[in-house]
Design a protein around this motif. Sequence first.
Motif, PDB file in Angstrom:
ATOM      1  N   PHE A  45       0.807  -1.225   0.000  1.00  0.00           N
ATOM      2  CA  PHE A  45       0.000   0.000   0.000  1.00  0.00           C
ATOM      3  C   PHE A  45       0.842   1.278   0.000  1.00  0.00           C
ATOM      4  CE2 PHE A  45       0.111   1.737   4.340  1.00  0.00           C
ATOM      5  CZ  PHE A  45       0.753   0.715   5.002  1.00  0.00           C
ATOM      6  N   MET A 222       2.351 -15.332  -4.755  1.00  0.00           N
ATOM      7  CA  MET A 222       1.078 -15.161  -4.064  1.00  0.00           C
ATOM      8  C   MET A 222       1.203 -14.349  -2.773  1.00  0.00           C
ATOM      9  SD  MET A 222      -0.492 -18.936  -4.744  1.00  0.00           S
ATOM     10  CE  MET A 222       0.953 -19.896  -4.415  1.00  0.00           C
ATOM     11  N   GLN A 225       0.990  -8.269   1.380  1.00  0.00           N
ATOM     12  CA  GLN A 225       1.594  -6.999   1.774  1.00  0.00           C
ATOM     13  C   GLN A 225       2.952  -7.165   2.464  1.00  0.00           C
ATOM     14  OE1 GLN A 225       0.317  -3.792   1.301  1.00  0.00           O
ATOM     15  NE2 GLN A 225      -1.160  -4.730  -0.067  1.00  0.00           N
ATOM     16  N   GLU A 226       3.228  -8.366   2.994  1.00  0.00           N
ATOM     17  CA  GLU A 226       4.454  -8.556   3.756  1.00  0.00           C
ATOM     18  C   GLU A 226       5.709  -8.632   2.895  1.00  0.00           C
ATOM     19  OE1 GLU A 226       3.081  -7.536   6.723  1.00  0.00           O
ATOM     20  OE2 GLU A 226       4.988  -8.471   7.155  1.00  0.00           O
TER      21      GLU A 226
ATOM     22  N   SER B  68       5.622 -10.826  16.871  1.00  0.00           N
ATOM     23  CA  SER B  68       6.435 -10.076  15.922  1.00  0.00           C
ATOM     24  C   SER B  68       5.757  -8.837  15.382  1.00  0.00           C
ATOM     25  CB  SER B  68       6.759 -10.990  14.756  1.00  0.00           C
ATOM     26  OG  SER B  68       5.564 -11.433  14.191  1.00  0.00           O
ATOM     27  N   ALA B  99      -2.738  -3.197   5.044  1.00  0.00           N
ATOM     28  CA  ALA B  99      -1.390  -3.688   5.302  1.00  0.00           C
ATOM     29  C   ALA B  99      -1.414  -5.073   5.926  1.00  0.00           C
ATOM     30  CB  ALA B  99      -0.646  -2.720   6.219  1.00  0.00           C
ATOM     31  N   ASP B 101      -3.332  -7.426   4.891  1.00  0.00           N
ATOM     32  CA  ASP B 101      -3.864  -8.299   3.846  1.00  0.00           C
ATOM     33  C   ASP B 101      -5.358  -8.561   3.963  1.00  0.00           C
ATOM     34  OD1 ASP B 101      -1.594  -8.734   2.194  1.00  0.00           O
ATOM     35  OD2 ASP B 101      -0.767 -10.095   3.684  1.00  0.00           O
ATOM     36  N   THR B 281       1.264 -15.543   4.909  1.00  0.00           N
ATOM     37  CA  THR B 281       1.839 -14.461   4.106  1.00  0.00           C
ATOM     38  C   THR B 281       1.099 -14.272   2.781  1.00  0.00           C
ATOM     39  OG1 THR B 281       3.455 -15.978   3.137  1.00  0.00           O
ATOM     40  CG2 THR B 281       4.177 -14.707   5.032  1.00  0.00           C
ATOM     41  N   THR B 282       0.115 -15.149   2.500  1.00  0.00           N
ATOM     42  CA  THR B 282      -0.609 -15.064   1.238  1.00  0.00           C
ATOM     43  C   THR B 282      -1.441 -13.781   1.168  1.00  0.00           C
ATOM     44  OG1 THR B 282      -0.811 -17.454   1.294  1.00  0.00           O
ATOM     45  CG2 THR B 282      -2.152 -16.303  -0.315  1.00  0.00           C
ATOM     46  N   LYS B 306       2.341 -20.349   9.567  1.00  0.00           N
ATOM     47  CA  LYS B 306       3.388 -19.308   9.540  1.00  0.00           C
ATOM     48  C   LYS B 306       2.897 -17.984  10.122  1.00  0.00           C
ATOM     49  CE  LYS B 306       4.957 -21.506   5.303  1.00  0.00           C
ATOM     50  NZ  LYS B 306       5.408 -21.338   3.925  1.00  0.00           N
ATOM     51  N   ASP B 308       3.662 -16.974  12.884  1.00  0.00           N
ATOM     52  CA  ASP B 308       4.743 -16.424  13.696  1.00  0.00           C
ATOM     53  C   ASP B 308       5.643 -15.519  12.859  1.00  0.00           C
ATOM     54  OD1 ASP B 308       5.283 -18.748  12.297  1.00  0.00           O
ATOM     55  OD2 ASP B 308       7.029 -19.238  13.508  1.00  0.00           O
ATOM     56  N   SER B 309       5.327 -15.365  11.579  1.00  0.00           N
ATOM     57  CA  SER B 309       6.097 -14.459  10.731  1.00  0.00           C
ATOM     58  C   SER B 309       5.592 -13.042  10.967  1.00  0.00           C
ATOM     59  CB  SER B 309       5.906 -14.837   9.265  1.00  0.00           C
ATOM     60  OG  SER B 309       4.591 -14.540   8.860  1.00  0.00           O
ATOM     61  N   THR B 310       5.970 -12.127  10.087  1.00  0.00           N
ATOM     62  CA  THR B 310       5.487 -10.756  10.247  1.00  0.00           C
ATOM     63  C   THR B 310       4.112 -10.593   9.601  1.00  0.00           C
ATOM     64  OG1 THR B 310       6.847 -10.252   8.323  1.00  0.00           O
ATOM     65  CG2 THR B 310       7.709  -9.608  10.468  1.00  0.00           C
ATOM     66  N   ALA B 311       3.585 -11.665   9.001  1.00  0.00           N
ATOM     67  CA  ALA B 311       2.307 -11.565   8.304  1.00  0.00           C
ATOM     68  C   ALA B 311       1.140 -11.662   9.265  1.00  0.00           C
ATOM     69  CB  ALA B 311       2.203 -12.661   7.256  1.00  0.00           C
ATOM     70  N   LYS B 312      -0.002 -11.108   8.855  1.00  0.00           N
ATOM     71  CA  LYS B 312      -1.178 -11.053   9.720  1.00  0.00           C
ATOM     72  C   LYS B 312      -2.278 -12.016   9.316  1.00  0.00           C
ATOM     73  CE  LYS B 312       0.983  -7.008  10.285  1.00  0.00           C
ATOM     74  NZ  LYS B 312       1.979  -6.430   9.378  1.00  0.00           N
TER      75      LYS B 312
END
Lengths: 439, 353
Positions: A45, A222, A225-226, B68, B99, B101, B281-282, B306, B308-312
């Motif tokens: 974004f 795929m 945003q990360e 994280s 941000a 997702d 992370t998708t 996953k 525990d990654s920075t993904a939400k």
Amino acid sequence: MFDALSERLRRTLGSLTGRGRISEADVETAMREVRLALLEADVNFKVVKDFTARVRERAIGADVLASLNAGQQVVKIVNEELTALLSGGDRTLHLAGNPAVIALVGLQGSGKTTTAAKLARHIVKIGRRPLLVAADPYRPAAIEQLMTLGASLDLPVFSAPAGTPVPEIGRLGIAYARHEVRDTVILDTAGRLTVDEVLMAEVTELMRAVQPVETLLVVDAMVGQEAVSVAQAFAAAVPLTGLVLTKIDGDARGGAALSISAVTGLPVKFLGTGEKTDALEPFHPDRLAGRILGMGDVLTLIERAQGAFDATQAEKAAAKIQSGSFSLEDMLDQLQQVKKMGPLGQVMEMIPGLGGMARQAQDSVDRGDLGRTEAIIRSMTPGERRDPAILNGSRRRRIASGSGTSIVEVNRLVKQFAEMQKLMKQLRGGRRLPGLFGR
Amino acid sequence: MFWRRRPTEPDQPAEEGGVSDAAIEAQLEAEFAEAEEARTTAQAGGETPRPTDGEPADGDLVAGVARSRGGFMARLQGLLGRGDPTAATWEEVEETLIAGDVGAALALEVVERARRRRDGAGPTAAVREELTALLVDREPGWAPHRAGPDAPAIILVVGVNGTGKTTTIGKLAFRYRAEGQTVLLAAGDTFRAAAIEQLRAWGERAGAPIVAHGPGADPAAVVYDAVDAAVARRVDVLIVDTAGRLHTKSNLMDELAKMRRVIDRRLPGAAPEVLFVLDATTGQNGLAQAKAFHESTGLTGIILTKLDSTAKGGIVFAIERALGVPVCFVGVGEKVGDLLPFDATAFVGALFG
């Protein structure tokens, strides 16, 4: 959701052709659509914000070319800016050093091991002797996976005994490559999360030990945003030189590549386009730009069509149409050529304006009709294929049960074929071969 | 932090109750201790209240998810904590959802609905409630369906390439073994190199035997044999691994549908659980994936890995709303104990700090 951006803009801006200039209000409307399209394509974004600001500046007051309407003009600007963003950096694969070391890093499941095998195959093709080095001691059977892939390519794979520290595996691998006179080392590392400080420190140390000429970040197309924070974290830990974007054969738009290129300046060097080891393609910025915008990927389509269609066979078919002797057998050949181009839905996705229809088409045509048509023709005797006129009721019944279809479907095909022959007769006299599936 | 602290419950995590196998118990305990220690270290510097040792599993989810994303949460907390948000603030809230997702269209919709509310709940609660409302109602303590006391529960694990199916199966096997159930694994991924070895390694660690054919075998035949073996050996849970496949490849999706049909034919009424493994992370493509897998196999649950990654993992909101299929587990690490039951309140709460 997957409406092509150009289609969307056409709807919102209407046909503003001839107005001469794009107004500020037009641009605001257009930018809302551009923003949505890019966000749906998983472009970060923040990148979207910068990007739309830049396009807005260029678009306000821009002259509309005579041949375009305002919507198309905006799309043109967007496309140019996207392509420019994706074109940054050096996309060649450098192979300096003896051995030249290429390291692959990334998150778990992004496709590092498969990419390692694909790269090895690519390297062999350009006349070099690669060694695969398995530096993932963590995931169960990761080493076996690389071994199996190496064996299928008839290439050596180096692995160290369990318990060897990872940087040491790298050093030993390079020593082994020198000993075996291998000029390129492809290093497959373990997948790791960027928040895992221990593993990130380990990959830093590994890269220091092996001094790769190419350190490629493998990114799943795929990813959402990360992507940006992942790329930044890896870039901070190791000297990245480029990206490999994998699983692009799905229907993800691949906005992650744009985000990463925009933020880090790293070029995409390769695309992973399938599960087999030959599915690695060079990257073309304009094509990915088109894909992100849903504008179709005409160039890839053309190339794939050229690769799949056998020119001499096509000529033969054309000659047969000319002479009026085009049979069901020839139709079967043609069907097979179409199939070689890949799933029909995927092919249609690449054609501008057909993106939205692609999925439906895939359902109705790709797995249904094409396959059935093929089955029906295959259940015919050679004589029947040459001359469908001999198909009486009993033959049709046999064909229907042989192909697992119904008599109605057999009848429909025979009728369609007859119509097609009629059409071909009309076309005889120097005109081009009509598309067989375009009816 | 916005999530409410859960009342403290008995000291032991639920997974460790009723363990019959001493070795597994010891290993699980060690894993949990290790994970707990890692958490303690990771959070020592933060001001966030962290779950005390021995808090139940959904407390761990919060910790796992929170581990994280300090920056993300702090930002949102700052935003939502203010009094009456101005228009600019709402825009920032929307961005924060994007941000994570959640998706641009859905984020806009949620924020719009939250803005229109006049119940005096305040922006924080409003956005949280609107997000929670998108999630499917679910019963706590998800357990796989069994057709009868003697019939095995059958779990078919599906998803695109690289989401963590085999690892998740290893964790599931551990979980059920630790509950004292017998588990059989089926190596339905006959395509990817060394996939069978990877599953076998997990099976050995979890104490679960495996039914496998050679590489390249028909996965439906593996399923056929595995169902027969599960019935003959009277196992409690059969978990079937499948090859990762992109949802756009219709021939591979058909293959998956066939595996499902074999189960239904071999054991009528088995009603297998079909769990879709989704990588947190998708991005927006996750919805297309879930829809395609749902169409071919009829999903009954989702496992979000996953985390525990920075993904939400924000795409989950769109998926649950579109398909009505709930997330039942989340993966928050690489250890066998890092598979936790999904808790909607905790998930939404953790997403918002």
